[in-house]
Structures are given as structure tokens and as C-alpha cells.
Motif scaffolding. Structure first.
Motif, PDB file in Angstrom:
ATOM      1  N   VAL A 158       0.638  -0.716   0.000  1.00  0.00           N
ATOM      2  CA  VAL A 158       0.000   0.000   0.000  1.00  0.00           C
ATOM      3  C   VAL A 158       0.964   1.082   0.000  1.00  0.00           C
ATOM      4  O   VAL A 158       1.351   1.169  -0.901  1.00  0.00           O
ATOM      5  CB  VAL A 158      -0.714  -1.070  -0.436  1.00  0.00           C
TER       6      VAL A 158
ATOM      7  N   HIS B  57       5.901  -9.192   1.173  1.00  0.00           N
ATOM      8  CA  HIS B  57       4.573  -8.675   0.857  1.00  0.00           C
ATOM      9  C   HIS B  57       4.450  -8.433  -0.638  1.00  0.00           C
ATOM     10  O   HIS B  57       5.447  -8.303  -1.342  1.00  0.00           O
ATOM     11  CB  HIS B  57       4.272  -7.402   1.651  1.00  0.00           C
ATOM     12  N   ASP B  58       3.213  -8.370  -1.106  1.00  0.00           N
ATOM     13  CA  ASP B  58       2.949  -8.188  -2.531  1.00  0.00           C
ATOM     14  C   ASP B  58       3.085  -6.735  -2.966  1.00  0.00           C
ATOM     15  O   ASP B  58       3.583  -6.459  -4.054  1.00  0.00           O
ATOM     16  CB  ASP B  58       1.535  -8.656  -2.886  1.00  0.00           C
ATOM     17  N   SER B  59       2.613  -5.814  -2.132  1.00  0.00           N
ATOM     18  CA  SER B  59       2.507  -4.413  -2.545  1.00  0.00           C
ATOM     19  C   SER B  59       2.657  -3.487  -1.347  1.00  0.00           C
ATOM     20  O   SER B  59       2.498  -3.903  -0.208  1.00  0.00           O
ATOM     21  CB  SER B  59       1.134  -4.165  -3.189  1.00  0.00           C
ATOM     22  N   GLU B  60       2.928  -2.200  -1.666  1.00  0.00           N
ATOM     23  CA  GLU B  60       3.053  -1.178  -0.626  1.00  0.00           C
ATOM     24  C   GLU B  60       2.401   0.116  -1.096  1.00  0.00           C
ATOM     25  O   GLU B  60       2.684   0.595  -2.188  1.00  0.00           O
ATOM     26  CB  GLU B  60       4.530  -0.928  -0.316  1.00  0.00           C
ATOM     27  N   ILE B  61       1.556   0.680  -0.244  1.00  0.00           N
ATOM     28  CA  ILE B  61       0.894   1.947  -0.564  1.00  0.00           C
ATOM     29  C   ILE B  61       1.903   3.078  -0.406  1.00  0.00           C
ATOM     30  O   ILE B  61       2.599   3.160   0.596  1.00  0.00           O
ATOM     31  CB  ILE B  61      -0.319   2.197   0.344  1.00  0.00           C
ATOM     32  N   TYR B  62       1.977   3.944  -1.431  1.00  0.00           N
ATOM     33  CA  TYR B  62       2.922   5.056  -1.340  1.00  0.00           C
ATOM     34  C   TYR B  62       2.285   6.432  -1.469  1.00  0.00           C
ATOM     35  O   TYR B  62       2.945   7.443  -1.210  1.00  0.00           O
ATOM     36  CB  TYR B  62       4.064   4.905  -2.344  1.00  0.00           C
ATOM     37  N   SER B  63       1.031   6.523  -1.843  1.00  0.00           N
ATOM     38  CA  SER B  63       0.412   7.834  -1.963  1.00  0.00           C
ATOM     39  C   SER B  63      -1.098   7.701  -2.027  1.00  0.00           C
ATOM     40  O   SER B  63      -1.626   6.657  -2.413  1.00  0.00           O
ATOM     41  CB  SER B  63       0.919   8.537  -3.231  1.00  0.00           C
TER      42      SER B  63
ATOM     43  N   GLY C  21     -21.172   9.313  -2.585  1.00  0.00           N
ATOM     44  CA  GLY C  21     -20.389  10.421  -2.045  1.00  0.00           C
ATOM     45  C   GLY C  21     -19.472  10.076  -0.896  1.00  0.00           C
ATOM     46  O   GLY C  21     -18.952  10.965  -0.236  1.00  0.00           O
ATOM     47  N   LEU C  22     -19.251   8.799  -0.644  1.00  0.00           N
ATOM     48  CA  LEU C  22     -18.408   8.422   0.488  1.00  0.00           C
ATOM     49  C   LEU C  22     -16.928   8.553   0.206  1.00  0.00           C
ATOM     50  O   LEU C  22     -16.170   9.017   1.049  1.00  0.00           O
ATOM     51  CB  LEU C  22     -18.711   6.984   0.913  1.00  0.00           C
ATOM     52  N   TYR C  23     -16.499   8.087  -0.968  1.00  0.00           N
ATOM     53  CA  TYR C  23     -15.070   8.012  -1.225  1.00  0.00           C
ATOM     54  C   TYR C  23     -14.731   8.578  -2.591  1.00  0.00           C
ATOM     55  O   TYR C  23     -15.298   8.174  -3.592  1.00  0.00           O
ATOM     56  CB  TYR C  23     -14.586   6.557  -1.138  1.00  0.00           C
ATOM     57  N   ARG C  24     -13.773   9.486  -2.603  1.00  0.00           N
ATOM     58  CA  ARG C  24     -13.226  10.023  -3.847  1.00  0.00           C
ATOM     59  C   ARG C  24     -11.709   9.889  -3.827  1.00  0.00           C
ATOM     60  O   ARG C  24     -11.010  10.591  -4.532  1.00  0.00           O
ATOM     61  CB  ARG C  24     -13.623  11.500  -4.013  1.00  0.00           C
ATOM     62  N   VAL C  25     -11.215   8.985  -2.998  1.00  0.00           N
ATOM     63  CA  VAL C  25      -9.771   8.819  -2.803  1.00  0.00           C
ATOM     64  C   VAL C  25      -9.220   7.776  -3.773  1.00  0.00           C
ATOM     65  O   VAL C  25      -9.811   6.728  -3.974  1.00  0.00           O
ATOM     66  CB  VAL C  25      -9.457   8.380  -1.358  1.00  0.00           C
ATOM     67  N   VAL C  26      -8.060   8.098  -4.344  1.00  0.00           N
ATOM     68  CA  VAL C  26      -7.293   7.165  -5.161  1.00  0.00           C
ATOM     69  C   VAL C  26      -6.071   6.782  -4.339  1.00  0.00           C
ATOM     70  O   VAL C  26      -5.372   7.648  -3.802  1.00  0.00           O
ATOM     71  CB  VAL C  26      -6.865   7.807  -6.494  1.00  0.00           C
ATOM     72  N   THR C  27      -5.815   5.486  -4.231  1.00  0.00           N
ATOM     73  CA  THR C  27      -4.673   4.981  -3.493  1.00  0.00           C
ATOM     74  C   THR C  27      -3.657   4.406  -4.481  1.00  0.00           C
ATOM     75  O   THR C  27      -4.016   3.603  -5.334  1.00  0.00           O
ATOM     76  CB  THR C  27      -5.128   3.887  -2.502  1.00  0.00           C
ATOM     77  N   CYS C  28      -2.396   4.811  -4.354  1.00  0.00           N
ATOM     78  CA  CYS C  28      -1.319   4.349  -5.240  1.00  0.00           C
ATOM     79  C   CYS C  28      -0.454   3.335  -4.499  1.00  0.00           C
ATOM     80  O   CYS C  28      -0.160   3.520  -3.318  1.00  0.00           O
ATOM     81  CB  CYS C  28      -0.422   5.514  -5.646  1.00  0.00           C
ATOM     82  N   TYR C  29      -0.035   2.293  -5.212  1.00  0.00           N
ATOM     83  CA  TYR C  29       0.834   1.299  -4.601  1.00  0.00           C
ATOM     84  C   TYR C  29       1.881   0.823  -5.596  1.00  0.00           C
ATOM     85  O   TYR C  29       1.731   0.993  -6.801  1.00  0.00           O
ATOM     86  CB  TYR C  29       0.034   0.124  -4.024  1.00  0.00           C
ATOM     87  N   VAL C  30       2.965   0.234  -5.069  1.00  0.00           N
ATOM     88  CA  VAL C  30       4.016  -0.354  -5.902  1.00  0.00           C
ATOM     89  C   VAL C  30       4.022  -1.857  -5.703  1.00  0.00           C
ATOM     90  O   VAL C  30       3.658  -2.368  -4.641  1.00  0.00           O
ATOM     91  CB  VAL C  30       5.419   0.227  -5.594  1.00  0.00           C
ATOM     92  N   PHE C  31       4.472  -2.567  -6.758  1.00  0.00           N
ATOM     93  CA  PHE C  31       4.555  -4.022  -6.734  1.00  0.00           C
ATOM     94  C   PHE C  31       5.481  -4.475  -7.844  1.00  0.00           C
ATOM     95  O   PHE C  31       5.889  -3.683  -8.695  1.00  0.00           O
ATOM     96  CB  PHE C  31       3.162  -4.647  -6.908  1.00  0.00           C
ATOM     97  N   VAL C  32       5.841  -5.755  -7.838  1.00  0.00           N
ATOM     98  CA  VAL C  32       6.600  -6.379  -8.925  1.00  0.00           C
ATOM     99  C   VAL C  32       5.826  -7.626  -9.324  1.00  0.00           C
ATOM    100  O   VAL C  32       5.651  -8.535  -8.499  1.00  0.00           O
ATOM    101  CB  VAL C  32       8.037  -6.759  -8.490  1.00  0.00           C
ATOM    102  N   PRO C  33       5.339  -7.701 -10.557  1.00  0.00           N
ATOM    103  CA  PRO C  33       4.564  -8.882 -10.973  1.00  0.00           C
ATOM    104  C   PRO C  33       5.360 -10.176 -10.775  1.00  0.00           C
ATOM    105  O   PRO C  33       6.533 -10.249 -11.111  1.00  0.00           O
ATOM    106  CB  PRO C  33       4.302  -8.638 -12.468  1.00  0.00           C
TER     107      PRO C  33
END
Length: 173
Positions: free
Chosen positions: A8, A84-90, A148-160
Motif C-alpha cells: 500500500v 509482501h505483494d505491494s506497498e501503498i505510497y500515496s 459520495g463516500l469516497y473520492r480517494v485514489v490509493t497508489c501502490y508499488v509491486f513487482v509482478p
């Protein structure tokens, strides 16, 4: 590229984990699909994609019911010091006001990709084009947008096909 809730910036706060010599990529993904008896989950299961926060690392699993064929997608938050598979960065809040109708999946994915790309270098310490990491994002669903609850975009990194070890923040990987 979208994100499935099965599936995440920094690490989660669990203290009982292995130490690492530094951030790295662990080639070869672990088996992430199976039935309730064969699949071993690591971490805390989340029920809602918006439970993922900055500095969370996560794993994704697919649980298959052998009798019915039903598929359940699961996500777990794990300590970033563990594989872990992924990490949120923004995270970003879309600038549209509550009155603005859902812009469509394609437009939200385009906007998400641009915002996540723009912040990649600040987190990783290396241009995306030179990195081994890929960018993923979790845009709001149409249902969440419309109520109207969520307008957030979450960015994450991973390596397939691989896992990460340690936080990727400043890793220059």
C-alpha cells in the motif's frame, strides 16, 4: 490497471516480524490461490479496500470453494519487514465536488495513473522508467462515488510475480 479487493508509503506497525538487511525484491510469488484448507493467510484481513492506508504493505489472496466454485478475494495488511505483494505510497482525493457525476472508469483510471506516476519518484527515489517496480492504483468505484463516500485514489508499488521485502520508500529499486 485496476485493483481487486482480494488481491500500500512506509511500513505497518506490527513489531513481531523478521528483520531485513534492506529493501529488496524476492523473485517468485507465493501461491495465492487455494481452498480454505490449503491457503495460509498472513496478516490482518481487511473487509474494505478503503481500510488500506499510507505506509501499509499488503498481500492478495483468492479463496476458491471446491464444492461451489465460488471465488472470494481477500486482502491482508502485513508488516513491511515481512515479504509482501505491494506497498501503498500515496493517496489523492479527486478534485470533483459532490455534485459532479461519476466521470467513468476510464477517466478515473487515467487520472489515477497520472497522479500515481507524478508521485512515484518522490517515494522511491528513482524515476519510474528506471525502476524495477510497477505502479498500481485503487480508484473509487462508481457506487462509492455516487453515494459520495469516497473520492480517494490509493497508489501502490509491486513487482509482478515477485514479492517485496522492506519498505520501498527511498529504496531506488
Amino acid at each position: 490497471m485496476g485493483f481487486l479487493a482480494i488481491a500500500v508509503l512506509g511500513c505497518s506497525s506490527s513489531e513481531n516480524s523478521e528483520s531485513s538487511s534492506g529493501p529488496s525484491i524476492l523473485p517468485g510469488a507465493l501461491a495465492r490461490m487455494g481452498d480454505a484448507d490449503s491457503l495460509t493467510l498472513e496478516g490482518t484481513i481487511i473487509n474494505f479496500q478503503y481500510e488500506l492506508r499510507l505506509q501499509d504493505c499488503f498481500n492478495e489472496y483468492r479463496l476458491v470453494d471446491e464444492e461451489t466454485g465460488d471465488i472470494t478475494d481477500l486482502t491482508t495488511i502485513v508488516d513491511c519487514r515481512r515479504p509482501h505483494d505491494s506497498e501503498i505510497y500515496s493517496e489523492f482525493v479527486h478534485p470533483a465536488t459532490a455534485e459532479v457525476p461519476y466521470p467513468g472508469k476510464t477517466e478515473l483510471e487515467r487520472w489515477s495513473a497520472v497522479k500515481c506516476y507524478e508521485n512515484f519518484k518522490d517515494f522511491i527515489g528513482l524515476d519510474y522508467e528506471l525502476s524495477e517496480l510497477e505502479i498500481g492504483y485503487i480508484p473509487p468505484t462508481q457506487e462509492d462515488w455516487e453515494i459520495g463516500l469516497y473520492r480517494v485514489v490509493t497508489c501502490y508499488v509491486f513487482v509482478p510475480g515477485s514479492q517485496l521485502s522492506g519498505s520501498m520508500q527511498g529504496s531506488k529499486i
